[in-house]
Motif scaffolding. Structure first.
Motif, mmCIF file in Angstrom:
data_model
loop_
_atom_site.group_PDB
_atom_site.id
_atom_site.type_symbol
_atom_site.label_atom_id
_atom_site.label_comp_id
_atom_site.label_asym_id
_atom_site.label_seq_id
_atom_site.Cartn_x
_atom_site.Cartn_y
_atom_site.Cartn_z
ATOM 1 N N SER A 137 7.633 0.306 -4.882
ATOM 2 C CA SER A 137 7.920 1.735 -4.923
ATOM 3 C C SER A 137 6.973 2.594 -4.075
ATOM 4 C CB SER A 137 7.910 2.226 -6.375
ATOM 5 O OG SER A 137 8.216 3.593 -6.446
ATOM 6 N N PRO A 138 5.640 2.390 -4.168
ATOM 7 C CA PRO A 138 4.750 3.309 -3.437
ATOM 8 C C PRO A 138 4.585 2.945 -1.967
ATOM 9 C CG PRO A 138 3.444 1.726 -4.661
ATOM 10 C CD PRO A 138 4.879 1.450 -5.029
ATOM 11 N N ASN A 139 4.292 3.966 -1.159
ATOM 12 C CA ASN A 139 3.869 3.724 0.215
ATOM 13 C C ASN A 139 2.439 3.193 0.208
ATOM 14 O OD1 ASN A 139 6.245 5.051 1.213
ATOM 15 N ND2 ASN A 139 5.216 7.031 0.915
ATOM 16 N N GLN A 192 10.107 4.366 -3.368
ATOM 17 C CA GLN A 192 9.948 5.527 -4.255
ATOM 18 C C GLN A 192 10.870 5.430 -5.478
ATOM 19 O OE1 GLN A 192 7.421 7.663 -3.889
ATOM 20 N NE2 GLN A 192 6.855 6.569 -2.017
ATOM 21 N N ALA A 216 9.180 6.813 -8.796
ATOM 22 C CA ALA A 216 9.107 8.277 -8.865
ATOM 23 C C ALA A 216 10.489 8.895 -8.985
ATOM 24 C CB ALA A 216 8.388 8.820 -7.637
ATOM 25 N N ASN A 217 11.461 8.349 -8.243
ATOM 26 C CA ASN A 217 12.815 8.902 -8.275
ATOM 27 C C ASN A 217 13.488 8.714 -9.632
ATOM 28 O OD1 ASN A 217 12.555 9.702 -5.616
ATOM 29 N ND2 ASN A 217 13.553 7.873 -4.795
ATOM 30 N N GLN A 261 2.358 8.075 -5.355
ATOM 31 C CA GLN A 261 3.504 7.716 -4.514
ATOM 32 C C GLN A 261 3.047 7.119 -3.193
ATOM 33 O OE1 GLN A 261 5.415 11.791 -5.591
ATOM 34 N NE2 GLN A 261 7.083 10.548 -4.780
ATOM 35 N N THR A 262 1.798 7.385 -2.820
ATOM 36 C CA THR A 262 1.216 6.796 -1.619
ATOM 37 C C THR A 262 -0.218 6.366 -1.914
ATOM 38 O OG1 THR A 262 2.550 8.074 -0.044
ATOM 39 C CG2 THR A 262 0.437 7.254 0.751
ATOM 40 N N ASP A 311 5.031 11.658 -0.999
ATOM 41 C CA ASP A 311 5.853 10.517 -0.593
ATOM 42 C C ASP A 311 6.106 10.465 0.915
ATOM 43 O OD1 ASP A 311 7.387 12.821 -0.605
ATOM 44 O OD2 ASP A 311 9.223 11.805 -1.210
#
Length: 293
Positions: A206-208, A279, A282-283, A229-230, A265
């Motif tokens: 999910s995360p960058n 993501q 988070a989404n 998110q990152t 993000d």
């Protein structure tokens, strides 16, 4: 002087917001809570946290039984890198925080999370501060970076760029990742003190995961209420130190001239990307949204 903490307690503090640790005020249940948190995190961080963190964790003897005595911990740490640990009842003002770091003093919360918040606490407690932050202060290069950050904060105070500097601290000291010959590892205190995020940051798609870029990072917002998110990735602590051992004046000029702020993000074409996250977490609403549903 007397201050009121965010938990509503009135506390007498010194001018630098420190207090006597008064180790005896911790209960047997609180010491047991530290021991259980320590055992859980130490076991799952093997192969996830960087070697420098694990070496500091063991050399500073943070598992000697219960919440560490700051005087004994400081004596061990000072012999290695010149740093000490001081007790504070709550978060301290920016200028006080920078002064402590610039003088190789790390302020640590003088309370431990309640049992009901074992897995997640928004306020930094003694476990987050000591278990999460202090081991890397035994690494000479990272110890120098923390001092440089404190001195940089003092210089930035009058430039209106403390928000940008806070992002640097957040994405490195709190939530940083590092490339090693053994693979990507954790060094950020906010991650190593959290069981769930220690797994999420390395193993979830999910995360960058984006390579460290000082200006790009200082223009990027972050999450304070959930997983990041990152995550920003360095190749070495030397890379981090060299990025801060420069005149920040031109950087501050650029930040003042270009007020662009990226969402947490964001991925740019110019980024060096280790993982372009989906993501999905988070989404889907993240942890807190799921907990409330």
């Amino acid at each position: 002087m007397k201050i009121k903490t965010r938990l509503g307690r009135e506390v007498d503090v010194n001018e630098d917001y420190t207090v006597d640790q008064n180790w005896e005020h911790f209960t047997d249940e609180e010491h047991d809570r530290w021991d259980r948190l320590y055992a859980r995190q130490e076991g799952m961080l093997e192969g996830r946290a960087c070697d420098e963190f694990m070496e500091g964790l063991h050399s500073l003897k943070l598992s000697d039984g219960g919440i560490p005595r700051f005087d004994e911990l400081s004596a061990r740490l000072k012999e290695i890198t010149g740093w000490t640990v001081v007790a504070v009842p709550d978060l301290v003002p920016d200028d006080v925080f920078f002064d402590h770091l610039a003088n190789r003093r790390f302020p640590a919360g003088n309370f431990i999370r309640p049992e009901a918040q074992l897995d997640y606490l928004q306020e930094p407690d003694v476990f987050h501060d000591v278990f999460g932050h202090v081991p890397l202060l035994a690494n000479p290069t990272f110890a120098d970076y923390m001092e440089a950050y404190g001195k940089g904060g003092q210089r930035a105070a009058g430039r209106g760029v403390l928000t940008n500097l806070a992002r640097l601290y957040w994405y490195t000291v709190e939530f940083g990742l590092i490339n090693t010959p053994k693979g990507m590892r954790i060094y950020g205190a906010g991650i190593v003190s959290s069981k769930a995020e220690s797994i999420f940051c390395l193993e979830d798609q999910s995360p960058n995961r984006i390579h460290f870029d000082l200006m790009r990072l200082m223009k990027t917002d972050y999450r304070i209420d959930d997983f990041q998110q990152t995550y920003w990735v360095i190749d070495s602590f030397q890379e981090l130190l060299e990025a801060t051992y420069q005149d920040f004046g031109p950087l501050y000029d650029e930040l003042e001239a270009n007020t662009t702020v990226y969402t947490p993000d964001t991925v740019l074409e110019t980024d060096k990307v280790h993982n372009h996250g989906t993501q999905a977490y988070a989404n889907a609403g993240g942890r807190l949204a799921k907990a409330a549903s």
